[in-house]
Write an enzyme that holds these catalytic residues in place. Structure first.
Site, PDB file in Angstrom:
ATOM      1  N   GLU A 273     -11.961 -30.045  12.059  1.00 36.24           N
ATOM      2  CA  GLU A 273     -12.307 -29.893  10.634  1.00 36.24           C
ATOM      3  C   GLU A 273     -12.046 -28.463  10.160  1.00 36.24           C
ATOM      4  OE1 GLU A 273     -16.488 -30.731  10.823  1.00 36.24           O
ATOM      5  OE2 GLU A 273     -16.221 -32.799  11.447  1.00 36.24           O
ATOM      6  N   PRO A 274     -10.827 -27.985  10.224  1.00 34.18           N
ATOM      7  CA  PRO A 274     -10.575 -26.599   9.817  1.00 34.18           C
ATOM      8  C   PRO A 274     -10.580 -26.432   8.298  1.00 34.18           C
ATOM      9  CG  PRO A 274      -8.517 -27.651  10.419  1.00 34.18           C
ATOM     10  CD  PRO A 274      -9.594 -28.688  10.626  1.00 34.18           C
ATOM     11  N   GLY A 275     -11.169 -25.354   7.836  1.00 30.19           N
ATOM     12  CA  GLY A 275     -11.158 -25.051   6.406  1.00 30.19           C
ATOM     13  C   GLY A 275     -10.487 -23.711   6.184  1.00 30.19           C
ATOM     14  N   ARG A 276     -11.186 -22.656   6.597  1.00 30.44           N
ATOM     15  CA  ARG A 276     -10.717 -21.289   6.366  1.00 30.44           C
ATOM     16  C   ARG A 276      -9.292 -21.061   6.884  1.00 30.44           C
ATOM     17  NH1 ARG A 276     -14.440 -17.022   6.249  1.00 30.44           N
ATOM     18  NH2 ARG A 276     -15.881 -18.380   7.359  1.00 30.44           N
ATOM     19  N   ARG A 312     -18.406 -13.333  -1.109  1.00 30.00           N
ATOM     20  CA  ARG A 312     -18.419 -13.068   0.339  1.00 30.00           C
ATOM     21  C   ARG A 312     -18.806 -11.630   0.720  1.00 30.00           C
ATOM     22  NH1 ARG A 312     -14.893 -13.535   3.634  1.00 30.00           N
ATOM     23  NH2 ARG A 312     -16.094 -14.690   5.154  1.00 30.00           N
ATOM     24  N   CYS A 342     -24.858  -6.565 -12.515  1.00 29.38           N
ATOM     25  CA  CYS A 342     -25.922  -5.566 -12.450  1.00 29.38           C
ATOM     26  C   CYS A 342     -26.697  -5.625 -11.143  1.00 29.38           C
ATOM     27  CB  CYS A 342     -26.852  -5.753 -13.647  1.00 29.38           C
ATOM     28  SG  CYS A 342     -25.914  -5.630 -15.164  1.00 29.38           S
ATOM     29  N   GLU A 343     -26.006  -5.398 -10.063  1.00 28.58           N
ATOM     30  CA  GLU A 343     -26.633  -5.314  -8.746  1.00 28.58           C
ATOM     31  C   GLU A 343     -25.824  -4.324  -7.926  1.00 28.58           C
ATOM     32  OE1 GLU A 343     -27.726  -8.644  -6.437  1.00 28.58           O
ATOM     33  OE2 GLU A 343     -28.086  -9.929  -8.175  1.00 28.58           O
ATOM     34  N   TYR A 371     -13.583 -20.127   0.577  1.00 29.35           N
ATOM     35  CA  TYR A 371     -14.941 -19.746   0.195  1.00 29.35           C
ATOM     36  C   TYR A 371     -14.931 -18.674  -0.903  1.00 29.35           C
ATOM     37  CZ  TYR A 371     -15.613 -22.287   4.520  1.00 29.35           C
ATOM     38  OH  TYR A 371     -15.557 -23.261   5.499  1.00 29.35           O
TER      39      TYR A 371
HETATM   40  N1  LLP Z   1     -17.097 -28.501   9.631  1.00 27.46           N
HETATM   41  C1  LLP Z   1     -18.397 -28.260   9.355  1.00 27.46           C
HETATM   42  C2  LLP Z   1     -19.400 -29.237   9.744  1.00 27.46           C
HETATM   43  C3  LLP Z   1     -18.757 -27.064   8.703  1.00 27.46           C
HETATM   44  O1  LLP Z   1     -20.045 -26.822   8.446  1.00 27.46           O
HETATM   45  C4  LLP Z   1     -17.750 -26.135   8.325  1.00 27.46           C
HETATM   46  C5  LLP Z   1     -18.089 -24.891   7.631  1.00 27.46           C
HETATM   47  C6  LLP Z   1     -16.414 -26.444   8.633  1.00 27.46           C
HETATM   48  C7  LLP Z   1     -16.123 -27.636   9.288  1.00 27.46           C
HETATM   49  C8  LLP Z   1     -15.262 -25.545   8.271  1.00 27.46           C
HETATM   50  O2  LLP Z   1     -15.340 -24.327   8.905  1.00 27.46           O
HETATM   51  P1  LLP Z   1     -14.113 -23.293   8.829  1.00 27.46           P
HETATM   52  O3  LLP Z   1     -12.932 -23.900   9.566  1.00 27.46           O
HETATM   53  O4  LLP Z   1     -13.804 -23.048   7.405  1.00 27.46           O
HETATM   54  O5  LLP Z   1     -14.625 -22.065   9.511  1.00 27.46           O
HETATM   55  N2  LLP Z   1     -19.166 -19.532   3.201  1.00 27.46           N
HETATM   56  C9  LLP Z   1     -18.911 -18.979   4.519  1.00 27.46           C
HETATM   57  C10 LLP Z   1     -18.420 -20.023   5.493  1.00 27.46           C
HETATM   58  C11 LLP Z   1     -19.369 -21.198   5.622  1.00 27.46           C
HETATM   59  C12 LLP Z   1     -18.866 -22.256   6.562  1.00 27.46           C
HETATM   60  C13 LLP Z   1     -19.725 -23.470   6.498  1.00 27.46           C
HETATM   61  N3  LLP Z   1     -19.280 -24.565   7.304  1.00 27.46           N
HETATM   62  C14 LLP Z   1     -17.907 -17.834   4.387  1.00 27.46           C
HETATM   63  O6  LLP Z   1     -17.505 -17.505   3.276  1.00 27.46           O
HETATM   64  O7  LLP Z   1     -17.567 -17.205   5.384  1.00 27.46           O
END
Ligand code: LLP
Length: 413
Positions: A273-276, A312, A342-343, A371
């Protein structure tokens, strides 16, 4: 390949000058590179091509419809955590059979809709959730496909706010409890156990915790199979880190190799489940300098983007490289780049080396594709930024800048 480069001293995204986007669309503005997005998806697919793997993009990283459409068209499924993410993903063309639903709390209406569209799996994190799911599946006359998310108590060695694999966090099931849920699912005609998985954290740059986590999941899957149950997949979550500054994350091939070599002997399908990793370096936040000022201690560059646009740095103290849109021969100085909110915490970067900046100059924050826009808010009654997608020498607005009236559209006087 990096799609944000200087051509003749001017910053470009692919073949579009950032100053052209600033002029036509205004700032602050997120700019995404389509080539970068599809390039990342291709690298991911290539890295996992040797083994049956379902690649589910974590929609929370960037859920702009055009971003999603590109990623789904390129062949990924989705990892969602809310009804909103499910509906967005469907609208952008995801195949329901390639959707997994993660998250520690799911509402009834969310579960029902996911059951109705026929997603691939619910990643279950508690007994209460499983009981609820069984009841709702029965009500709908369906069989809910499930995966049990384990909390392996592994330190992902990342920022504690985004580490999710330790017992001190709310996530996942302890293995002994998960074992009980295996039996519960086995004995319930409205549940079908398909997988086990974990997600130990985000922005992970050390392969060791990942390797440990996959070994643990494989061992747990073996226990389940040895007890006479069937399994279809192992879900290793997301979390692979990217370069923001000087990090040296593992390569996608090293990551794939660690996961595949561990899961292969079992013959189960792999799911990640890659996002970033997919979107992080495919986007930037473009800003205009509003003013500069000095105190006896600091020199400030005040820009029109702020913590409401990209939270972030304020929230995690995270680093985003900051670069001028025009390279100049001028003397570099050390500045804090800050927004108008204003912070004191509204800082994009402290003590950054930048050429002399004046009101009207443009600069941009790198690695803002993940993000960034998804965490934007209206704090200080600021409208959310526009988003632009670049493809070659063309660009188009993929989210218009919020209008002032949008701010109070749902309010009563
Ligand atoms: N799967 C699950 C169950 C998750 O909770 C997450 C991210 C991912 C996959 C995707 O993770 P990634 O591949 O993107 O690392 N807002 C924070 C990051 C929060 C991540 C939450 N869960 C930031 O800006 O660094």
């Amino acid at each position: 390949m990096d799609q944000f480069t200087y051509q003749h001293g001017e910053a470009h995204c692919e073949d579009v000058a950032l100053k052209t986007i600033a002029k036509e669309i205004g700032t602050p503005c997120y700019v995404y590179s389509k080539a970068s997005l599809s390039g990342q998806v291709k690298k991911l697919k290539d890295a996992f091509s040797a083994y049956p793997t379902l690649l589910c993009y974590a929609v929370k990283a960037n859920s702009n419809l055009s971003v999603l459409k590109e990623i789904f068209q390129d062949g990924m499924g989705a990892d969602i955590v809310s009804l909103g993410e499910l509906e967005r993903s469907l609208k952008a063309g995801v195949k329901p059979t390639e959707v997994v639903y993660s998250g520690v709390g799911k509402r009834e209406d969310e579960i029902l809709r996911a059951l109705d569209v026929g997603i691939y799996s619910f990643n279950v994190e508690s007994k209460a959730e499983l009981e609820n799911l069984a009841r709702l599946a029965k009500q709908r006359g369906k069989i809910a496909p499930i995966s049990l998310r384990i909390n392996p108590n592994i330190d992902a060695k990342t920022n504690p706010k985004i580490a999710t694999g330790l017992f001190s966090t709310k996530f996942g099931l302890v293995e002994s409890e998960a074992m009980e849920l295996v039996l519960f699912a086995q004995n319930n005609p409205n549940l079908e156990l398909k997988g086990v998985g974990c997600h130990i954290g985000s922005q992970i740059t050390d392969l060791k915790p990942m390797a440990e986590a996959v070994e643990r999941m494989v061992a747990f899957a073996r226990r389940i199979i040895a007890d006479g149950h069937k399994l279809e997949f192992i879900d290793m979550g997301g979390g692979l880190g990217i370069v923001y500054d000087k990090e040296i994350p593992p390569s996608i091939d090293q990551y794939a190799e660690i996961l595949i070599s561990a899961v292969k002997p079992l013959g189960l399908r792999l799911l990640i489940e890659p996002g970033r990793w997919v979107v992080g370096n495919a986007g930037i936040l473009l800003c205009t300098v509003l003013a500069t000022k000095k105190t006896p201690k600091k020199s400030f560059v005040i820009v029109d983007g702020a913590m409401n646009d990209l939270v972030r740095p304020a929230m995690y103290d995270s680093f985003h490289a900051i670069q001028p849109v025009l390279l100049s021969e001028g003397i570099e100085g050390i500045h804090d780049v800050v927004g108008p909110v204003c912070e004191t915490g509204d800082i994009f970067g402290s003590d950054r080396s930048l050429p002399a900046m004046n009101a009207g100059d443009l600069l941009y924050l790198r690695s803002a594709g993940a993000y960034g826009s998804t965490m934007a808010s209206n704090y200080n009654s600021r409208t959310k930024p526009a988003e632009v997608m670049v493809e070659g020498a063309q660009f188009k607005t993929v989210r218009r800048r919020e209008k002032l009236e949008d701010l109070w559209r749902d309010e009563e006087l």
